[in-house]
Scaffold this active site. Structure first.
Site, PDB file in Angstrom:
ATOM      1  N   ASP A  30      18.341   3.365  46.450  1.00 19.97           N
ATOM      2  CA  ASP A  30      17.695   3.189  47.762  1.00 19.97           C
ATOM      3  C   ASP A  30      17.345   4.522  48.404  1.00 19.97           C
ATOM      4  O   ASP A  30      17.774   4.841  49.510  1.00 19.97           O
ATOM      5  CB  ASP A  30      18.595   2.368  48.688  1.00 19.97           C
ATOM      6  CG  ASP A  30      18.743   0.936  48.234  1.00 19.97           C
ATOM      7  OD1 ASP A  30      17.967   0.087  48.700  1.00 19.97           O
ATOM      8  OD2 ASP A  30      19.623   0.666  47.386  1.00 19.97           O
ATOM      9  N   ASP A  70      14.407   0.675  44.810  1.00 22.62           N
ATOM     10  CA  ASP A  70      13.855   1.179  46.076  1.00 22.62           C
ATOM     11  C   ASP A  70      13.740   2.698  46.081  1.00 22.62           C
ATOM     12  O   ASP A  70      14.159   3.370  47.033  1.00 22.62           O
ATOM     13  CB  ASP A  70      14.706   0.704  47.260  1.00 22.62           C
ATOM     14  CG  ASP A  70      14.363  -0.711  47.690  1.00 22.62           C
ATOM     15  OD1 ASP A  70      13.371  -1.262  47.175  1.00 22.62           O
ATOM     16  OD2 ASP A  70      15.086  -1.274  48.528  1.00 22.62           O
ATOM     17  N   ASN A 139      13.238  -4.296  46.078  1.00 19.81           N
ATOM     18  CA  ASN A 139      12.386  -5.232  46.806  1.00 19.81           C
ATOM     19  C   ASN A 139      11.259  -4.525  47.545  1.00 19.81           C
ATOM     20  O   ASN A 139      10.266  -5.156  47.913  1.00 19.81           O
ATOM     21  CB  ASN A 139      13.229  -6.033  47.800  1.00 19.81           C
ATOM     22  CG  ASN A 139      13.934  -5.160  48.812  1.00 19.81           C
ATOM     23  OD1 ASN A 139      14.634  -4.219  48.449  1.00 19.81           O
ATOM     24  ND2 ASN A 139      13.764  -5.454  50.087  1.00 19.81           N
ATOM     25  N   HIS A 140      11.362  -3.211  47.743  1.00 19.88           N
ATOM     26  CA  HIS A 140      10.298  -2.464  48.415  1.00 19.88           C
ATOM     27  C   HIS A 140       9.207  -2.024  47.444  1.00 19.88           C
ATOM     28  O   HIS A 140       8.036  -1.969  47.818  1.00 19.88           O
ATOM     29  CB  HIS A 140      10.878  -1.237  49.127  1.00 19.88           C
ATOM     30  CG  HIS A 140      11.538  -1.557  50.426  1.00 19.88           C
ATOM     31  ND1 HIS A 140      10.950  -1.338  51.647  1.00 19.88           N
ATOM     32  CD2 HIS A 140      12.749  -2.100  50.696  1.00 19.88           C
ATOM     33  CE1 HIS A 140      11.768  -1.721  52.615  1.00 19.88           C
ATOM     34  NE2 HIS A 140      12.875  -2.186  52.058  1.00 19.88           N
ATOM     35  N   HIS A 238      19.625  -5.271  42.045  1.00 19.42           N
ATOM     36  CA  HIS A 238      19.121  -4.917  43.383  1.00 19.42           C
ATOM     37  C   HIS A 238      18.938  -6.220  44.150  1.00 19.42           C
ATOM     38  O   HIS A 238      17.829  -6.748  44.272  1.00 19.42           O
ATOM     39  CB  HIS A 238      17.804  -4.147  43.271  1.00 19.42           C
ATOM     40  CG  HIS A 238      17.375  -3.507  44.561  1.00 19.42           C
ATOM     41  ND1 HIS A 238      17.631  -2.194  44.860  1.00 19.42           N
ATOM     42  CD2 HIS A 238      16.719  -4.006  45.642  1.00 19.42           C
ATOM     43  CE1 HIS A 238      17.141  -1.897  46.047  1.00 19.42           C
ATOM     44  NE2 HIS A 238      16.580  -2.995  46.545  1.00 19.42           N
ATOM     45  N   HIS A 266      20.318  -2.121  46.914  1.00 22.71           N
ATOM     46  CA  HIS A 266      19.784  -2.910  48.026  1.00 22.71           C
ATOM     47  C   HIS A 266      20.655  -2.852  49.280  1.00 22.71           C
ATOM     48  O   HIS A 266      20.122  -2.805  50.389  1.00 22.71           O
ATOM     49  CB  HIS A 266      19.575  -4.374  47.626  1.00 22.71           C
ATOM     50  CG  HIS A 266      18.932  -5.193  48.707  1.00 22.71           C
ATOM     51  ND1 HIS A 266      17.667  -4.945  49.173  1.00 22.71           N
ATOM     52  CD2 HIS A 266      19.393  -6.250  49.421  1.00 22.71           C
ATOM     53  CE1 HIS A 266      17.368  -5.818  50.119  1.00 22.71           C
ATOM     54  NE2 HIS A 266      18.403  -6.608  50.294  1.00 22.71           N
TER      55      HIS A 266
END
Length: 731
Positions: A30, A70, A139-140, A238, A266
């Site tokens: 992240d 991420d 997820n980004h 994640h 995440h």
């Protein structure tokens, strides 16, 4: 907390270190490169910390870097963001340092379709890689968009550029037929260094509901070598670790027993020390984010990356604090408590502002001390001193029962140049749950409902669910001071069951208006106002209950009938008025009227005779006079709770008319009564009604046998007509 905390296993450790057989990995996740990149103060925070992570990899001479998703904050990073990321990867991962980990899996597994270069960059003879970087998507920065080459993401760009090894990408089924038989196939990257064999299984971000389903259905297939017990297996995920819903997270104990370590991305709070999972052999490490993307409590924990060392089936993890992370402190104050403990005047806005400024200054000093302590540790370790940074400060202010507050943006302007986030320095909020008022009293937000009886079965609870009962119990917990619980309950039931969107508003307005009129007429002192309101409410409740049970209250008979559709003393006439579609007799709403008490026998069928009685010629003139009295009676009776909004509108008009004015026009009223009495069914078309045309439609509902005096019958017929017409207007 999770069940794994009950596990008493000691922290993992390598008993005898051997550099030739030990794989050294730098763990991070992240990074969110590009977060707030346009912010003049915080725009370079993420890229600066990513630079520090790469420098730590070089300093600790790791074999490779492992990222758990991420890497980028945006799905489509800006040109400047990509430029800086590519430049940093080229600066710190290319070089003459030999790669000491051997790739045993297929180097072409996951390579770009239609091209000859391998998926693992250091297997390409055209590149000179010194520190490989392996990463899954989050997820980004997950793959998006259809195209010739399928869904792509920013990591695909880095992969084909030869600066990063993208793993954990897989295709989900595109049809329901395939989804029923096809799960998630995870193919590992197999590495070896000396006698240590390492399998890395990457699972890029999938929607939590889908991942939860796949895990529950045992449809996540991990391809493993035949001698899997000799391999140390790392799983990168994640997903949500904290439960946000029944299926909006991944349970910690759902992974295969052959996994030795789970690297969890995440989640941004740093829980990097390996945590055992009860009933499982593996550990979970959660490095957390390297940059604060939200001013929450979890982000205030000191940021770390980790040095992971693996030898055979043993491993140990060493946290490394990040120095370039902007210091962040967060605190909360409750103004109500400050008033009790420190004598703060919560009604003085200037005093509150002064108090909050002092709290913010204390937080700034705390952040400065934190920064100095961090720098002191770095200097002792032989690192260079980092110049000071403006801190992130967040003060949460509980303003429960406080009316005077400051403007957060204006408040933050005074700290411009002292904090990095002056615009969102303060956050005002109120407590969601009210405190208990005492034992034996019902809680407002969670009252003791009749369906909460633990002795009841599920079917019995469902059978007892009634809108009227639930609303009445909730209103009883609210302790209404002006509105009657019964009338409000009926109004809400009209809103819910009959889509009368104005029922609640009309009932409230009518009740308040009537109560204010009574107060003005009595001219009471303010000291006696509470007692007067309490008595007025009690009087309204008594009259309402009497009207609903008898159905023939002298003051508010029609009004009580119009709102009495909840069972009890409800009559057939009330059903007609509530529905008002011309065929009221065909509606049966009694299913919902069995809530609290069985309805009495329909003894009031005679009530339907009131309209028919108007046929008598001698009843014309008296009907006008009786109607006048009834209209005024309805106006005064408006205070009892009701759910008939149109009745209120008609009563409001008639309330303004004095008795003398109404009596002064007996001819017109008598003529209307005559027309209605002579033509019951056709009267719906009668155009002669100009002042109250809605009453013309009542003639089709006027049917009843004779048997009462013409005066009383005409009066009641007139009252009945008003309320039936009101329902017509509502539809």
């Amino acid at each position: 907390m999770s069940d794994y905390e009950e596990d008493t296993r000691p922290p993992p450790n390598i008993e005898t270190a051997d550099p030739e057989d030990t794989i050294k990995i730098l763990l991070a996740t992240d990074n969110h490169i590009g977060y707030l990149e346009r912010d003049p103060i915080r725009g370079q925070d993420s890229i600066n910390t990513f630079r520090e992570i790469l420098q730590l990899a070089v300093k600790n001479e790791v074999d490779f870097i492992l990222l758990a998703g991420d890497l980028f904050h945006e799905n489509k990073p800006s040109r400047d963001c990509l430029y800086q990321t590519l430049a940093l990867l080229r600066e710190y991962t290319l070089g003459d340092k030999p790669i000491q980990v051997e790739l045993l899996s297929d180097p072409d597994e996951g390579k770009a379709a239609g091209f000859s270069f391998p998926a693992i960059n250091y297997e390409d003879p055209n590149f000179n890689i010194s520190i490989p970087v392996f990463s899954i998507h989050g997820n980004h920065d997950d793959p998006q968009g259809p195209g010739v080459n399928g869904a792509l993401c920013a990591l695909d760009v880095l992969s084909v550029s030869g600066l990063l090894n993208y793993m954990g990408k897989f295709d989900l089924p595109t049809s329901d037929a395939d989804a029923a038989t096809t799960g998630i196939a995870v193919r590992p990257v197999l590495l070896r260094k000396g006698s240590t064999k390492l399998g890395m299984y990457g699972v890029g971000n999938v929607k939590d509901q889908r991942m939860h389903f796949e895990l529950r259905s045992n449809r996540v297939r991990m391809y493993m070598p035949k001698d899997k017990d000799e391999w140390f297996n790392i799983l990168l995920v994640h997903q949500n670790r904290v439960k946000h819903g029944p299926q909006e997270y991944v349970p910690e104990g759902m992974f295969d027993d052959s996994v030795d370590l789970v690297v969890w991305g995440h989640e941004h709070d740093c829980r990097i020390i390996p945590e055992p999972v009860a009933g499982k052999n593996y550990y979970i490490t959660q490095p957390g984010s390297s940059v604060a993307t939200s001013l929450a409590d979890g982000e205030a924990i000191e940021k770390h990356v980790a040095l992971l060392e693996i030898k055979g089936k043993e491993f140990q993890l060493t946290p490394i604090p990040l120095r370039t992370v902007r210091p962040f402190v967060i605190s909360e104050v409750v103004l109500e408590d400050a008033a009790e403990e420190e004598g703060l005047d919560v009604n003085d806005q200037m005093e509150i502002t002064k108090y909050l400024k002092q709290k913010v200054n204390d937080l700034i000093d705390q952040a400065q001390a934190l920064w100095e302590e961090r720098n002191a540790r770095s200097i002792e370790a032989g690192d260079e001193e980092i110049p000071p940074m403006l801190p992130l400060v967040r003060l949460k202010v509980d303003t429960t029962n406080v009316t005077q507050t400051s403007n957060p943006i204006r408040f933050g302007q005074e700290f411009q140049g002292r904090v990095a986030n002056p615009r969102d320095l303060l956050v005002f909020h109120r407590s969601k749950k009210a405190g208990k008022r005492g034992a034996g009293k019902v809680d407002i937000d969670q009252p003791e409902l009749s369906i909460d009886d633990p002795d009841l079965t599920v079917s019995e609870k469902l059978a007892k669910v009634r809108v009227k009962t639930l609303v009445r119990e909730y209103l009883a917990a609210q302790e209404l001071q002006l509105l009657g619980e019964n009338g409000m309950s009926d109004a809400i039931q009209m809103f819910v069951e009959k889509d009368d969107i104005h029922a609640i508003q009309t009932h409230v307005n009518k009740s308040l208006k009537t109560m204010l009129k009574n107060i003005k007429s009595d001219e009471v002192d303010e000291d006696d106002l509470d007692d007067l309101l309490a008595k007025a409410k009690q009087r309204q409740e008594e009259e309402y209950l009497e009207a609903t049970r008898a159905g023939e209250s002298a003051k508010g008979k029609g009004k009580a009938k119009a709102t009495d559709d909840d069972g009890g003393a409800a009559s057939d006439d009330s059903m007609l008025m509530d529905i008002d579609t011309g065929g009221g007799a065909t509606f049966n709403m009694s299913d919902d009227d069995d809530d609290d008490e069985p309805p009495p026998p329909p003894k009031r069928r005679a009530a339907t005779s009131r309209a028919t009685t108007t046929k008598k010629a001698p009843a014309k003139a008296p009907a006008k006079k009786a109607t006048t009295t009834t209209a005024r009676g309805r106006g005064k009776k408006a205070a009892p709770p009701s759910s008939d909004d149109e009745v209120i509108e008609l009563d409001d008009d008639e309330d303004e008319i004095s008795e003398e004015e109404v009596v002064a026009k007996p001819v017109k009223r008598t003529s209307r009564a005559a027309v209605l009495s002579q033509s019951q069914a056709p009267a719906k078309k009668a155009p002669a009604k100009k002042k109250t045309p809605a009453r013309q439609t009542q003639t089709q509902l006027s049917f009843a046998p004779a048997g009462r005096s013409s005066r009383a019958a005409a009066s009641k017929a007139r009252s009945k007509m008003v309320f039936d017409d009101d329902d017509d207007d509502d539809d």
